[in-house]
Structure formats: C-alpha cells, structure tokens
Design a protein around this motif. Structure first.
Motif, PDB file in Angstrom:
ATOM      1  N   PHE A   1     136.225 105.610   8.395  1.00 55.49           N
ATOM      2  CA  PHE A   1     136.737 106.762   7.625  1.00 55.49           C
ATOM      3  C   PHE A   1     137.626 107.662   8.472  1.00 55.49           C
ATOM      4  CE2 PHE A   1     132.551 107.773   9.350  1.00 55.49           C
ATOM      5  CZ  PHE A   1     132.846 108.885  10.117  1.00 55.49           C
TER       6      PHE A   1
ATOM      7  N   CYS B   1     135.279 104.152  13.615  1.00 49.41           N
ATOM      8  CA  CYS B   1     134.647 104.522  12.348  1.00 49.41           C
ATOM      9  C   CYS B   1     135.702 104.368  11.245  1.00 49.41           C
ATOM     10  CB  CYS B   1     134.132 105.951  12.397  1.00 49.41           C
ATOM     11  SG  CYS B   1     132.952 106.204  13.726  1.00 49.41           S
TER      12      CYS B   1
ATOM     13  N   CYS C   1     139.146 108.431  21.499  1.00 53.39           N
ATOM     14  CA  CYS C   1     137.863 107.835  21.103  1.00 53.39           C
ATOM     15  C   CYS C   1     138.011 106.318  21.025  1.00 53.39           C
ATOM     16  CB  CYS C   1     137.447 108.381  19.736  1.00 53.39           C
ATOM     17  SG  CYS C   1     135.839 107.752  19.240  1.00 53.39           S
TER      18      CYS C   1
END
Ligand code: SF4
Length: 501
Positions: free
Chosen positions: A175, A173, A169
């Motif tokens: 988190f 993000c 990916c």
C-alpha cells in the motif's frame, strides 16, 4: 499540513523572505527544517506572520488521499498573488514532486522550481537558476547524494529535536509509495548521529526523537544488527538529554535487545508507536508485511513486561483489498488485546503507483466506512479506559508551544508526559507571571481527569501538586523569543553538505 510553530519578526526591506508549507509525516516536517536552514544560509529570512513571502516552498506528501488535488488547489490559490508580485517564486519539493516531476510545471506553469526527495540541498541553486534563466527548473535525482542531516537546519523547536538515523526503506508494503520515492534505506553512522544529538543538547534541547522509516533495521547497511539498541544506550550517556523517543519501529524487525535497551536506559521514554496495520494474517500477507498478529502481540507483552507503564500506539488500515468480515474481526480482536493508548486509523484507498492499487477485490466504500466506524468506536473506548486509569497519577510534563489549541480559553498550558500522553494542566491562581513555566520547562502535576484523547490536570487550582522545574530548554526557548523580538534572524553560514559515507 503543519505550520511554523514560532512567530517570526517582520522582514527588513531589501531582504527576500520565504515560507515553507509542509504536508505529511515527521520525515517531511524534519525535511522542512532543513529547507528553512538552507534558505536562511542562502540569505533569505522567514516571512513574518500574515506576510506574503517572496519564496513559497511546498514540501509535499504522496501518501495521503487526494494529495495532488490539495497541492494543485494550493498552487491555484497562489497564482494571482504571484502574478501581481514580480519576483515572487514558488517551489515544490517532497514525495509528490519526486513522483510527478515535470507534470507539476505542466499543470501549474507558474511554478518556478520542482525538486525531489533526494536533492533538497539543490533548492537555493535552483531558485537562483530559475530567476536568472527566467524559466522553470525541474531537478529530480534517483538516489540520495548527500545525507540530508548534514544540510543546514533551522529547528522549529529549541527544546525538542528530530534527528534522522536513516532515510528510505527496504520493505515493499504493497500500500506504500515510500520505497519508490525515498529509495532504499541508507543508515547514518552512529558517531555522526550522536554528534548531532550532542549538538542539539548543547543548544538547549532536552528531548530528541530518532527518526527513520524503519528504525529496527538501522545498522543493517553497515553490518551491525544490534546498532539500534546500542544507539539507544549511547543516548543514555548524554548529559542533560532527558527524553529520547524514536519512530517508527517495524514489528518484523523488532528484536528483544531493543526492549532491553529501552528498559535499561533511563532517558528512553516508556512509549512505543508501532504500526499494526491489520490484525489478519491473510491481510498482512497481502500487504507484504512479514510479521503475523501473534508476533505483534508477543512484542507488546515483552515491552509491557519490561516497562509496565509503557504507552503503546499504532497505525491501522481498514478495508485493504480482499479484507473480509472475518479479517476485519481479527483486527478488532488484536486491537482489543493490545490495549493501545491511541490508534491512527485510516480507510484504505488506492494510491497510484502502489502494487495494492491494482489488486482485485477493492472493498466498497460503504463497507470500509462501516468497519472504520466500528474500529474507531472500539479504540475510543479503550483509549478512554486507559486514560481514566491515569487519574490520580503524578506526571512530569514537558511544556510545549502549540500543543493546546484551547489553552487560551481554558487558561491551561499543555505538554507531553513521559509516555507521550498529551496533558492540559491548570496553573495556580496566584502564580506570578515570572514563575509561569515556559515551553521547554518541566511541570509536575497530578491527573484529575482522563479524556479519550488527552489528560487534564487541574489540581493546581485547589492547591494540589504543582511544581515547575526551569530547564536549559526553557532558557533556550526564552532566548529565542528574545532574539525574535530584538532582531530579524540573520542568515547563518559555514555548514557544509558532506557526501554520504
Ligand atoms: Fe512503507 Fe512499509 Fe517501508 Fe513503512 S515499512 S515506509 S509502510 S514500505
């Protein structure tokens, strides 16, 4: 943790057996199919139900809370078994192995092999080397050497198959640990993907789920931003492929050409699982997710405009650092407006190694819990109302093995409707054994009750709608059962791992 779904026969003496224990997401479930395929290619056979395997492989997850405690707990349980069973080997792979590396053999010195997310294909060689050298082998590589879909695979289901379109990916993000453990996105070429889908269909599958961390950026690596929509349309051309699904889309990269392709391709199912995570723009910014609530709701409107019956589900995180009551109220508002069929709701807790773990303003546990309960209550109400609206509808259900835990007690079968809703359905009282639908067959039933998390279709008991279409997938399932009873599976040979294009 997911468990194997079909039973295996006892292992003949002199043959080494294996068991793969899987934690985490679909990506890991599919990787475990590859690990099983690799081990079978190398001559191991799957351990029978309740048997202790000679090789136990843990395919781990680093995303879930307490993932490391769970792993070390499981390894601790296995230590006395291993001590009393000469030759037994334990391997640990997956995201936690990629993250913790040789820490695993320091904490659990009875582990024989540690391998990472980029080198699944090394497992049989590492097991051999550990046995030969009588010492633990830890091999973690930093980037993908072989696209894992080219590895031998032992598919859990003969009627529904996972097909990877990309791994890794490019998002960040705050988190999420995935980018640092799975690396940057690598896309498979469309021809290779379609060839795998066709091969799965030729073996009997009628459902395929295209798999990637972010399917909407598929093609960026080879310069075609429209590649995912084209892939969906190309799946529509494959004979005997009845159901196409995909996971996961990302709202930031979701484009209208994908909605058009979904609506125009009859075997692409009217279903979308699109993670919202938060309805507050401030929190989305802090999460480094580049869409905003308005964009998310706009996508839902356009999906429903093109496919009015689409079932839309999501993932939500409650209590991200800095989340105020106002931010949380924004999430409630977006959830109320979205009318999700289902939401997977998580309480935020810091994951070591992620940027968000170091953020100030971590929300107290009691506040997170209270917000979580409010959110779950709202979503339950919506899910239930949406499922009640299904009552009276006639649905085609792809019969599944292992979807209905209570089926034996209720004398129902279970499966998924086109929109992926779980349906438990009754059989006519006088149905002959030979006419029972098999996993992989398609039953047509009418919904008699919508519960919050599933639908019930009991009309067959009163002589109402009930038909069964026997499918190639049902034949494939029956054939696999027959093979399992007749003989232990033989190792397969001949599939070679190709380098990345
Ligand atoms: Fe993680 Fe975000 Fe990538 Fe999903 S899109 S895998 S949450 S970094």
């Amino acid at each position: 943790m997911s468990q194997p779904t079909d039973s295996a026969p006892s292992v003949p003496s002199g043959v080494r057996s294996y068991q793969v224990r899987t934690f985490g997401c679909q990506m890991n479930v599919h990787d475990s199919e590859r690990l099983a395929g690799l081990l079978e290619d190398a001559g191991y056979v799957r351990a029978g139900e309740g048997e202790t395997a000679d090789i136990v492989v843990f395919n781990t997850c680093a995303v879930r809370e307490n993932a490391d405690n769970k792993l070390y707990g499981n390894l601790g349980h296995l230590a006395p078994t291993k001590a009393s069973r000469p030759g037994m080997q334990i391997a640990v792979g997956g995201c936690l192995a990629q993250k913790d590396r040789d820490l695993i053999v320091r904490r659990a010195p009875w582990v024989d092999v540690v391998f990472g997310t980029h080198n699944l294909g090394s497992l049989p060689a590492l097991l051999d080397r550990a046995r030969h050298n009588a010492e633990a082998q830890v091999e973690i590589v930093e980037s993908l050497q072989t696209f894992p879909s080219t590895l031998p695979t032992r598919r859990e289901s003969p009627y529904a198959a996972w097909v990877s379109i990309s791994v890794g990916c490019n998002n960040t993000c705050t988190f999420c640990i995935v980018p640092s453990l799975r690396g940057r996105e690598r896309d498979r070429r469309p021809g290779e993907i379609l060839a795998e889908v066709e091969a799965m269909v030729a073996e009997g599958a009628i459902e395929v789920t295209l798999l990637g961390q972010n399917v909407n950026t598929y093609g960026v690596e080879f310069g075609d931003r429209g590649a995912f929509a084209k892939l969906l349309r190309a799946c529509g051309e494959i004979d005997h492929l009845e159901r196409v699904r995909f996971t996961s889309p990302h709202p930031a990269a979701f484009t209208d050409d994908v909605i058009e392709a979904m609506a125009a391709t009859s075997n692409v199912m009217p279903q979308l699982h699109m993670p919202l995570q938060s309805g507050s723009d401030a929190i989305l910014r802090a999460m480094r997710r580049s869409y905003r609530a308005e964009r998310f709701l706009g996508i839902l409107d356009r999906v429903r405009g093109a496919m009015p019956e689409a079932a839309i589900s999501t993932d939500l995180i409650v209590g991200f650092p800095g989340e105020t009551e106002q931010d949380f109220a924004a999430t409630l508002d977006v959830v109320a407006a979205s009318r999700f069929t289902q939401a997977f709701t998580f309480q935020y807790s810091p994951r070591p190694g992620t940027p968000a773990a170091a953020l100030p303003d971590q929300v107290p546990k009691a506040v997170v819990q209270e917000r979580y309960e409010r959110l779950v209550a709202l979503q339950e109400e919506i899910s239930w109302a949406e499922n009640r609206r299904q009552e009276g509808r006639v649905l085609e259900v792809l019969v599944a093995a292992g979807e209905g835990r209570k089926d034996e007690a209720t004398a129902r079968l279970s499966g998924r409707a086109h929109d992926n809703r779980l349906v438990h359905f009754a059989l006519p009282a006088d149905l002959a054994e030979a006419d029972r639908p098999r996993p992989g067959d398609v039953a047509t039933v009418a919904v008699t009750y919508g519960a919050p998390h599933h639908l019930v279709a009991d009309g067959a008991l009163r002589g109402e709608v009930f038909t069964v279409r026997r499918t190639r997938a049902g034949d494939a399932w029956a054939e696999r059962q027959g093979r399992a009873v007749a003989a232990p599976r033989r190792p397969r040979t001949g599939r070679v791992a190709l380098p990345l294009a």
